[in-house]
Design a protein around this motif. Structure first.
Motif, short mmCIF file in Angstrom:
data_model
loop_
_atom_site.label_atom_id
_atom_site.label_comp_id
_atom_site.label_asym_id
_atom_site.label_seq_id
_atom_site.Cartn_x
_atom_site.Cartn_y
_atom_site.Cartn_z
N ARG A 14 0.84 -1.21 0.00
CA ARG A 14 0.00 0.00 0.00
C ARG A 14 0.87 1.26 0.00
O ARG A 14 0.57 2.23 -0.69
N GLU A 18 0.99 4.08 -2.87
CA GLU A 18 0.73 5.49 -2.55
C GLU A 18 1.87 6.39 -3.01
O GLU A 18 1.64 7.44 -3.62
N LYS A 112 -4.92 -3.37 -8.28
CA LYS A 112 -4.49 -2.99 -6.93
C LYS A 112 -5.03 -1.62 -6.55
O LYS A 112 -5.34 -1.36 -5.40
N LYS A 113 -5.10 -0.70 -7.54
CA LYS A 113 -5.64 0.63 -7.28
C LYS A 113 -6.30 1.15 -8.55
O LYS A 113 -5.70 1.19 -9.60
#
Length: 124
Positions: A14, A18, A112-113
């Motif tokens: 994560r 980010e 994933k995002k």
């Protein structure tokens, strides 16, 4: 303790995602600034930007992740990106991804995002 290891790995992933998204945004801003410089001065900065982007991609690849940019592609509602301005268009409009606001991040097991995009109508 396997759950702690898994939790730690997920947190690292994560964090990597980010920092990748923020780096991608910063790279886009930096590129706009560099485009305002004269050609002689801009070259050095463009090369530094390319190097930075290459390092990001290498580190993502090492983690099994891939950054996906769909700018210029026809918009498909099944795309892994949320359009910010979809309400500006009719249901029969042919739409193109005009700008990525945030990139899509894919992993070996899929999304994933989700990304974020701005759309524009395709000119006939």
């Amino acid at each position: 303790m396997p759950s702690e290891d898994n939790s730690s790995t997920e947190q690292i992933e994560r964090s990597l995602i980010e920092i990748t998204v923020e780096s991608w945004k910063f790279s886009r801003i930096f590129a706009r600034v560099v485009n305002k410089l004269d050609a002689g001065e801009a070259g050095r900065y463009v090369n530094q930007l390319r190097y930075f982007q290459k390092k990001i991609e290498q580190n993502l690849d090492a983690a099994g992740l891939k950054l996906v940019n769909v700018e210029g592609h026809m918009f498909d509602p099944g795309m892994a990106a949320s359009p910010l301005n979809i309400g500006d268009f009719g249901p029969d409009d042919a739409l193109l991804v005009d700008q990525m606001v945030e990139p899509i991040i894919m992993g070996p097991d899929g999304l994933k995002k989700q990304g974020t995009v701005m759309l524009r109508k395709v000119q006939a």
